[in-house]
Write a protein that holds these residues in place. Structure first.
Motif, mmCIF file in Angstrom:
data_model
loop_
_atom_site.group_PDB
_atom_site.id
_atom_site.type_symbol
_atom_site.label_atom_id
_atom_site.label_comp_id
_atom_site.label_asym_id
_atom_site.label_seq_id
_atom_site.Cartn_x
_atom_site.Cartn_y
_atom_site.Cartn_z
ATOM 1 N N HIS A 108 -2.682 -3.791 -5.483
ATOM 2 C CA HIS A 108 -1.410 -2.941 -4.878
ATOM 3 C C HIS A 108 -2.093 -1.643 -4.719
ATOM 4 C CE1 HIS A 108 2.684 -2.053 -3.942
ATOM 5 N NE2 HIS A 108 2.142 -0.814 -4.561
ATOM 6 N N SER A 109 -2.318 -1.141 -3.542
ATOM 7 C CA SER A 109 -3.174 -0.042 -3.301
ATOM 8 C C SER A 109 -2.447 1.283 -3.294
ATOM 9 C CB SER A 109 -3.941 -0.097 -1.901
ATOM 10 O OG SER A 109 -4.688 1.100 -1.671
ATOM 11 N N LEU A 110 -2.838 2.340 -4.123
ATOM 12 C CA LEU A 110 -2.459 3.541 -4.224
ATOM 13 C C LEU A 110 -3.166 4.620 -3.292
ATOM 14 C CD1 LEU A 110 -1.117 3.975 -7.982
ATOM 15 C CD2 LEU A 110 0.216 3.242 -5.905
ATOM 16 N N SER A 111 -4.376 4.142 -2.905
ATOM 17 C CA SER A 111 -5.306 4.807 -2.156
ATOM 18 C C SER A 111 -6.338 3.734 -1.732
ATOM 19 C CB SER A 111 -5.966 5.762 -2.896
ATOM 20 O OG SER A 111 -6.738 5.515 -3.683
ATOM 21 N N PRO B 279 3.584 12.763 5.591
ATOM 22 C CA PRO B 279 4.582 12.634 4.656
ATOM 23 C C PRO B 279 4.026 11.423 3.895
ATOM 24 C CG PRO B 279 5.007 11.266 6.799
ATOM 25 C CD PRO B 279 3.956 12.263 7.006
ATOM 26 N N PRO B 280 4.575 11.727 2.393
ATOM 27 C CA PRO B 280 3.943 10.535 1.357
ATOM 28 C C PRO B 280 4.824 9.206 1.910
ATOM 29 C CG PRO B 280 6.047 11.976 0.450
ATOM 30 C CD PRO B 280 5.490 12.626 1.976
ATOM 31 N N THR B 281 4.381 7.997 1.429
ATOM 32 C CA THR B 281 4.785 6.996 1.703
ATOM 33 C C THR B 281 4.812 5.863 0.592
ATOM 34 O OG1 THR B 281 4.914 5.059 3.177
ATOM 35 C CG2 THR B 281 2.861 6.079 2.816
ATOM 36 N N ASP B 282 5.702 5.187 0.274
ATOM 37 C CA ASP B 282 5.492 3.999 -0.618
ATOM 38 C C ASP B 282 5.401 2.513 -0.042
ATOM 39 O OD1 ASP B 282 7.983 3.706 -0.075
ATOM 40 O OD2 ASP B 282 8.960 3.950 -1.886
ATOM 41 N N ASP B 283 5.289 2.597 1.195
ATOM 42 C CA ASP B 283 5.013 1.432 1.811
ATOM 43 C C ASP B 283 4.386 1.805 3.329
ATOM 44 O OD1 ASP B 283 5.163 -1.055 2.745
ATOM 45 O OD2 ASP B 283 7.056 -1.288 2.996
ATOM 46 N N ARG B 284 3.194 1.172 3.307
ATOM 47 C CA ARG B 284 2.345 1.426 4.579
ATOM 48 C C ARG B 284 1.422 0.151 5.045
ATOM 49 N NH1 ARG B 284 -2.669 5.497 3.646
ATOM 50 N NH2 ARG B 284 -3.712 4.529 1.745
ATOM 51 N N SER C 127 0.803 -1.084 -0.027
ATOM 52 C CA SER C 127 0.103 0.028 0.114
ATOM 53 C C SER C 127 0.925 1.286 -0.098
ATOM 54 C CB SER C 127 -0.882 -0.098 1.132
ATOM 55 O OG SER C 127 -1.829 1.207 1.357
ATOM 56 N N GLU C 128 0.598 2.273 -0.953
ATOM 57 C CA GLU C 128 1.296 3.422 -0.944
ATOM 58 C C GLU C 128 0.214 4.698 -0.676
ATOM 59 O OE1 GLU C 128 3.535 3.751 -4.428
ATOM 60 O OE2 GLU C 128 3.717 1.617 -4.566
ATOM 61 N N PHE C 129 0.951 5.861 -0.533
ATOM 62 C CA PHE C 129 -0.131 7.035 -0.516
ATOM 63 C C PHE C 129 0.783 8.116 -0.725
ATOM 64 C CE2 PHE C 129 -2.807 10.033 1.775
ATOM 65 C CZ PHE C 129 -3.798 10.190 0.826
ATOM 66 N N HIS C 130 0.788 8.967 -1.978
ATOM 67 C CA HIS C 130 1.560 10.001 -2.149
ATOM 68 C C HIS C 130 0.975 10.848 -3.303
ATOM 69 C CE1 HIS C 130 2.996 7.394 -5.431
ATOM 70 N NE2 HIS C 130 3.347 6.427 -4.644
ATOM 71 N N GLY C 131 1.593 11.828 -3.581
ATOM 72 C CA GLY C 131 1.039 12.539 -4.737
ATOM 73 C C GLY C 131 -0.247 13.372 -4.299
ATOM 74 N N PHE C 132 -0.531 13.702 -3.215
ATOM 75 C CA PHE C 132 -1.805 14.240 -2.554
ATOM 76 C C PHE C 132 -1.607 15.747 -2.584
ATOM 77 C CE2 PHE C 132 0.596 12.019 0.769
ATOM 78 C CZ PHE C 132 1.007 13.066 1.452
ATOM 79 N N VAL C 133 -2.720 16.589 -2.275
ATOM 80 C CA VAL C 133 -2.619 17.794 -2.244
ATOM 81 C C VAL C 133 -2.002 18.235 -0.984
ATOM 82 C CG1 VAL C 133 -4.113 19.915 -1.982
ATOM 83 C CG2 VAL C 133 -4.794 18.201 -3.524
ATOM 84 N N ARG C 134 -1.262 19.293 -0.995
ATOM 85 C CA ARG C 134 -0.634 19.595 0.170
ATOM 86 C C ARG C 134 -1.029 21.193 0.389
ATOM 87 N NH1 ARG C 134 3.136 15.889 1.653
ATOM 88 N NH2 ARG C 134 3.870 17.344 3.344
ATOM 89 N N ASP C 135 -0.961 21.546 1.586
ATOM 90 C CA ASP C 135 -1.472 23.259 1.895
ATOM 91 C C ASP C 135 -0.597 23.554 3.335
ATOM 92 O OD1 ASP C 135 -2.866 22.154 4.223
ATOM 93 O OD2 ASP C 135 -4.872 22.369 3.439
#
Length: 297
Positions: free
Chosen positions: A219-222, A175-180, A161-169
């Motif tokens: 394989h989850s990106l979200s 932090p973004p992650t490629d392994d969670r 599972s990953e989570f990155h490329g999201f909106v930031r303000d």
């Protein structure tokens, strides 16, 4: 300005029934070695010609909720509870067909599973997962719908599972992650194309299995992506179904900072936070799904 009565319904909520089927091995003895139990909670809501009871207190059209409760118990004895879908349809049709003032019945049933421990009559509750069914009926020959499902199905992927490329303000600290770790407690409901399904148990088992396999194999990106793949897998594999609704809370697992103790933490030790949590909800349906919005409520 006129004030009028809007949509309304009434009934008996959460009648808890435990039905023991003795001689489940078919040996013909009442106290046979093998028993089967069905542990369910039944909620009945009826609607129809109920204007007078609201406007003037005239109860002539009202079937008491106590009678509804007794009907549930009596039907459990008389007909048994083979599947909660069949039992729900049986009850819903009865209330509409037996009472001229009732034009629609809604029956929602939750089933609490038990596993056999040893021998024929010792059981243990199975985890926290609950099977569900929601039935609507207008009586014999009228419109009907069945929504099956489950809740409290806890699942976890320790990687993939990953989570990155999201909106930031200016308030973003994540932090973004490629392994969670991806963990959730699934609430899923699926609508049947018709009430003609004959093997509700098999349909439920297979739908549940495809939910689990899609969760494990994506394989989850979200979590949103995972939700869609779970619903899609069920509809691809089960032609008797036309719509899946899912609610997936994101049960966050945060890496624990072990540096103060002189230790690295290479995705090994996590803090499992129960709240607050992200919540993703969504509907996946076939493009030919018949319109039935009342089936869900």
């Amino acid at each position: 300005m006129a004030i009028v009565l809007g949509p309304n319904r009434y009934g008996k909520a959460e009648t808890r029934v435990v039905r023991v089927t003795r001689n489940a091995d078919g040996n013909g003895e009442r106290d046979g070695e093998v028993h089967r139990i069905k542990d369910v909670s039944v909620t009945v809501l009826l609607s129809g010609a109920m204007e007078d009871v609201h406007l003037s207190g005239d109860n002539a059209a009202v079937l008491p909720t106590d009678s509804q409760k007794n009907t549930v118990f009596a039907f459990a004895k008389k007909h048994g509870i083979a599947t909660i879908e069949d039992f729900g349809l049986l009850l819903a049709r009865h209330f509409v067909d037996a009472q001229p003032t009732i034009t629609h019945a809604r029956v929602e049933i939750h089933e609490y599973a038990w596993d056999r421990v040893t021998g024929g009559h010792s059981f243990v509750r199975s985890g926290g997962e609950v099977r569900t069914a929601l039935v609507h009926s207008d009586g014999d020959g009228g419109a009907e719908s069945v929504v099956s499902g489950l809740r409290d199905l806890a699942v976890l992927n320790s990687t993939g599972s990953e989570f990155h490329g999201f909106v930031r303000d200016e308030y973003t600290t994540l932090p973004p992650t490629d392994d969670r770790v991806l963990a959730t407690t699934v609430t899923a409901r699926w609508r049947h194309r018709s009430t003609a399904t004959r093997d509700w148990d098999a349909s439920y088992r297979e739908a549940r299995n495809h939910l689990l396999r899609a969760f494990a194999e994506t394989h989850s990106l979200s979590l949103q992506q995972t939700l869609f793949q779970m619903g899609r897998r069920v509809l691809d594999e089960r032609p008797e179904l036309c719509e899946v609704r899912l609610a997936l809370p994101n049960r966050h697992h945060f890496l624990v900072d072990l540096e103060p103790f002189g230790m690295d933490n290479d995705n090994e030790v996590y803090f499992a936070a129960d709240r607050p949590y992200g919540l993703v909800e969504g509907t996946v349906l076939t493009d030919d799904a018949p319109d039935a919005p009342s089936a869900w409520t």
